[in-house]
Scaffold this motif. Sequence first.
Motif, PDB file in Angstrom:
ATOM      1  N   ALA A 134     -12.371 -14.473   7.439  1.00  0.00           N
ATOM      2  CA  ALA A 134     -12.027 -12.930   7.565  1.00  0.00           C
ATOM      3  C   ALA A 134     -10.748 -12.819   7.153  1.00  0.00           C
ATOM      4  O   ALA A 134     -10.625 -11.526   7.213  1.00  0.00           O
ATOM      5  N   ALA A 135      -9.756 -13.655   7.086  1.00  0.00           N
ATOM      6  CA  ALA A 135      -8.481 -13.249   6.619  1.00  0.00           C
ATOM      7  C   ALA A 135      -8.214 -12.832   5.306  1.00  0.00           C
ATOM      8  O   ALA A 135      -7.542 -11.699   4.832  1.00  0.00           O
ATOM      9  N   ILE A 136      -9.140 -13.135   4.394  1.00  0.00           N
ATOM     10  CA  ILE A 136      -8.850 -12.789   2.921  1.00  0.00           C
ATOM     11  C   ILE A 136      -9.413 -11.299   3.009  1.00  0.00           C
ATOM     12  O   ILE A 136      -8.718 -10.430   2.497  1.00  0.00           O
ATOM     13  N   PRO A 137     -10.757 -10.881   3.342  1.00  0.00           N
ATOM     14  CA  PRO A 137     -10.891  -9.530   3.443  1.00  0.00           C
ATOM     15  C   PRO A 137     -10.179  -8.599   4.116  1.00  0.00           C
ATOM     16  O   PRO A 137     -10.011  -7.618   3.633  1.00  0.00           O
ATOM     17  N   PHE A 138      -9.372  -9.103   5.134  1.00  0.00           N
ATOM     18  CA  PHE A 138      -8.489  -8.345   5.678  1.00  0.00           C
ATOM     19  C   PHE A 138      -7.224  -7.825   4.910  1.00  0.00           C
ATOM     20  O   PHE A 138      -6.897  -6.775   4.895  1.00  0.00           O
ATOM     21  N   TRP A 139      -6.680  -8.872   4.330  1.00  0.00           N
ATOM     22  CA  TRP A 139      -5.747  -8.656   3.547  1.00  0.00           C
ATOM     23  C   TRP A 139      -5.855  -7.938   2.260  1.00  0.00           C
ATOM     24  O   TRP A 139      -5.026  -7.154   1.491  1.00  0.00           O
ATOM     25  N   GLU A 140      -7.070  -7.921   1.898  1.00  0.00           N
ATOM     26  CA  GLU A 140      -7.499  -7.177   0.678  1.00  0.00           C
ATOM     27  C   GLU A 140      -7.823  -5.697   1.101  1.00  0.00           C
ATOM     28  O   GLU A 140      -6.986  -4.888   0.422  1.00  0.00           O
ATOM     29  N   ALA A 150      -4.751  -0.129   1.500  1.00  0.00           N
ATOM     30  CA  ALA A 150      -3.993   0.665   2.531  1.00  0.00           C
ATOM     31  C   ALA A 150      -2.405   0.839   2.349  1.00  0.00           C
ATOM     32  O   ALA A 150      -1.910   1.819   2.606  1.00  0.00           O
ATOM     33  N   GLN A 151      -1.904  -0.210   1.638  1.00  0.00           N
ATOM     34  CA  GLN A 151      -0.561  -0.103   1.403  1.00  0.00           C
ATOM     35  C   GLN A 151      -0.093   0.098   0.096  1.00  0.00           C
ATOM     36  O   GLN A 151       0.805  -0.727  -0.466  1.00  0.00           O
ATOM     37  N   LYS A 152      -0.678   0.835  -0.818  1.00  0.00           N
ATOM     38  CA  LYS A 152      -0.418   1.185  -2.042  1.00  0.00           C
ATOM     39  C   LYS A 152       1.171   1.699  -2.107  1.00  0.00           C
ATOM     40  O   LYS A 152       1.455   2.429  -1.276  1.00  0.00           O
ATOM     41  N   GLY A 153       1.726   1.010  -3.107  1.00  0.00           N
ATOM     42  CA  GLY A 153       3.062   1.536  -3.308  1.00  0.00           C
ATOM     43  C   GLY A 153       4.155   0.790  -2.673  1.00  0.00           C
ATOM     44  O   GLY A 153       5.137   1.216  -2.452  1.00  0.00           O
ATOM     45  N   ALA A 154       3.739  -0.331  -2.123  1.00  0.00           N
ATOM     46  CA  ALA A 154       4.584  -1.005  -1.602  1.00  0.00           C
ATOM     47  C   ALA A 154       5.620  -1.881  -2.380  1.00  0.00           C
ATOM     48  O   ALA A 154       5.629  -1.874  -3.601  1.00  0.00           O
ATOM     49  N   PRO A 155       7.058  -2.197  -2.001  1.00  0.00           N
ATOM     50  CA  PRO A 155       7.988  -2.791  -2.816  1.00  0.00           C
ATOM     51  C   PRO A 155       7.727  -3.878  -3.503  1.00  0.00           C
ATOM     52  O   PRO A 155       6.771  -4.709  -2.847  1.00  0.00           O
ATOM     53  N   PRO A 156       8.387  -4.314  -4.435  1.00  0.00           N
ATOM     54  CA  PRO A 156       8.337  -5.696  -5.050  1.00  0.00           C
ATOM     55  C   PRO A 156       8.466  -6.797  -4.122  1.00  0.00           C
ATOM     56  O   PRO A 156       9.417  -6.581  -3.053  1.00  0.00           O
ATOM     57  N   GLN A 157       7.951  -7.764  -4.135  1.00  0.00           N
ATOM     58  CA  GLN A 157       8.068  -8.964  -3.443  1.00  0.00           C
ATOM     59  C   GLN A 157       9.509  -9.522  -3.085  1.00  0.00           C
ATOM     60  O   GLN A 157       9.690  -9.632  -1.780  1.00  0.00           O
ATOM     61  N   PHE A 158      10.417  -9.572  -4.125  1.00  0.00           N
ATOM     62  CA  PHE A 158      11.365  -9.855  -3.957  1.00  0.00           C
ATOM     63  C   PHE A 158      12.652  -8.906  -3.188  1.00  0.00           C
ATOM     64  O   PHE A 158      13.675  -9.359  -2.851  1.00  0.00           O
ATOM     65  N   LEU A 159      12.153  -7.633  -3.111  1.00  0.00           N
ATOM     66  CA  LEU A 159      12.713  -6.735  -2.143  1.00  0.00           C
ATOM     67  C   LEU A 159      12.206  -6.361  -0.653  1.00  0.00           C
ATOM     68  O   LEU A 159      12.721  -5.498  -0.137  1.00  0.00           O
ATOM     69  N   SER A 160      11.210  -7.184  -0.295  1.00  0.00           N
ATOM     70  CA  SER A 160      10.605  -6.918   0.634  1.00  0.00           C
ATOM     71  C   SER A 160      10.492  -8.319   1.624  1.00  0.00           C
ATOM     72  O   SER A 160      11.111  -9.320   1.219  1.00  0.00           O
ATOM     73  N   ASP A 190       0.665  -8.943  -1.092  1.00  0.00           N
ATOM     74  CA  ASP A 190      -0.818  -9.327  -0.505  1.00  0.00           C
ATOM     75  C   ASP A 190      -1.414 -10.252  -1.644  1.00  0.00           C
ATOM     76  O   ASP A 190      -2.410 -11.242  -1.085  1.00  0.00           O
ATOM     77  N   TYR A 191      -1.083 -10.336  -2.520  1.00  0.00           N
ATOM     78  CA  TYR A 191      -1.800 -11.225  -3.580  1.00  0.00           C
ATOM     79  C   TYR A 191      -1.272 -12.626  -3.400  1.00  0.00           C
ATOM     80  O   TYR A 191      -2.115 -13.456  -3.370  1.00  0.00           O
ATOM     81  N   ILE A 218      -3.104 -13.917  -0.115  1.00  0.00           N
ATOM     82  CA  ILE A 218      -4.463 -14.160  -0.244  1.00  0.00           C
ATOM     83  C   ILE A 218      -4.460 -15.411  -0.832  1.00  0.00           C
ATOM     84  O   ILE A 218      -5.521 -16.497  -0.746  1.00  0.00           O
ATOM     85  N   LYS A 219      -3.645 -15.791  -1.927  1.00  0.00           N
ATOM     86  CA  LYS A 219      -3.638 -17.058  -2.844  1.00  0.00           C
ATOM     87  C   LYS A 219      -3.164 -18.166  -1.658  1.00  0.00           C
ATOM     88  O   LYS A 219      -4.041 -19.328  -1.838  1.00  0.00           O
ATOM     89  N   ALA A 220      -2.538 -18.181  -0.828  1.00  0.00           N
ATOM     90  CA  ALA A 220      -2.005 -19.199  -0.059  1.00  0.00           C
ATOM     91  C   ALA A 220      -2.972 -19.245   1.015  1.00  0.00           C
ATOM     92  O   ALA A 220      -3.371 -20.400   1.190  1.00  0.00           O
ATOM     93  N   ILE A 221      -3.672 -18.226   1.657  1.00  0.00           N
ATOM     94  CA  ILE A 221      -4.714 -18.323   2.667  1.00  0.00           C
ATOM     95  C   ILE A 221      -5.908 -19.173   2.052  1.00  0.00           C
ATOM     96  O   ILE A 221      -6.487 -20.029   2.661  1.00  0.00           O
TER      97      ILE A 221
END
Length: 365
Positions: free
Chosen positions: A274-280, A285-295, A300-301, A304-307
């Motif tokens: 259930a973790a993968i559908p939740f993060w999808e 729901a969090q469109k427009g989130a900052p790039p990963q290196f600034l967060s 989320d990508y 999901i890959k790690a999970i």
Amino acid sequence: MAARLARSGFWCHLPNYPRPIPRQPSPIQTLRLNRFASYQRFPGRGPQQTQYRTRFRPINRVQYVWNNYRRQIATVGVGSGVVYVYNLEPVPITGRRRFNILSAKTEKSIMEGGYPLLLEELKGKILPAEHPYTRMVANVVERLLPAVKELAGDEWRVHVINDPKQMNAFVMPGGKVFVFTGLLPICEDEDGLAVVLGHEIAHNVAHHAAERLSRSIFTWPFIAAASIILDVSGGTVQFITDLIFSLPNSRTHEAEADHIGLLMMAQSCYNPEAAIPFWERMKEAQKGAPPQFLSTHPSDYSRIKAITEWLPEAKDKYQESGCGLTGGYARKFSQAFGKQGVMGRKQPVIFQPARSPQQEDDDLW
């Protein structure tokens, strides 16, 4: 031509001819010459000098500090290295080596100081203990706790905050759970809620708050020294330090909490898939989130890959805990003929929203 004749001494053979006046350097040239002049910290008191061979002042300051305080710098560096190595410890479950000088008791006492203030700030928004959302969250936390024996001595309290715009949840050290109602539609069911609460409880299992406080012992002196040497504001150095050190470490904590939380929910008989559908759903729901290196959080990508890579381990944990088909039937039988209520329970036994002393007679709950 005149300059060449002057250097050759030709003018000395012309007694009545006016000699050229030497050209004086301009004020700007004089300033430039003085900037590269030799600087002596204590004139006349020793050979310690710093030669300024660059126009970049921070390098000059570094040269000056190193030439005059190299012994002190070396002593502090060696001492800091010894303290760092001595206080390295493995993180529970994952085994990652990290620096931490705070005990779990100290971490709890520091972080719980803000608990009454937070309750006062959220006054009027906390749902009562009898509310279906509060019972659902309490039920999930109660099922997750047997998987984390390290936190058995904490005094757990569940708070559900009525704020549909906030998609957030957190667990303070000491067992204070806060879930905002805006997150519940994304969870959809108890499995999705277990993904969130397992992640947040995992931060306490790994004592990430103590690790962040311990790391500040090194980062804050570095920020102060760098702001003085570079002659820039502390905010600029803070931003650079966060970008290079703090944000990557924070993303490490988040990924580690995902890993530990996934194993916790699997051991507690929640479906780890259930973790993968939740993060999808969270990604949508969090469109427009900052790039990963600034967060502070992985993208989320990346999550999901790690999970997906951790799922085989979580499924093994799920089977080892007797959570297969037989375990599912046993849980349904227990809920059907046991305590009745919103989520199979009439009232959580050990979870009730906590009250501050000033709120005992209020109708807040």
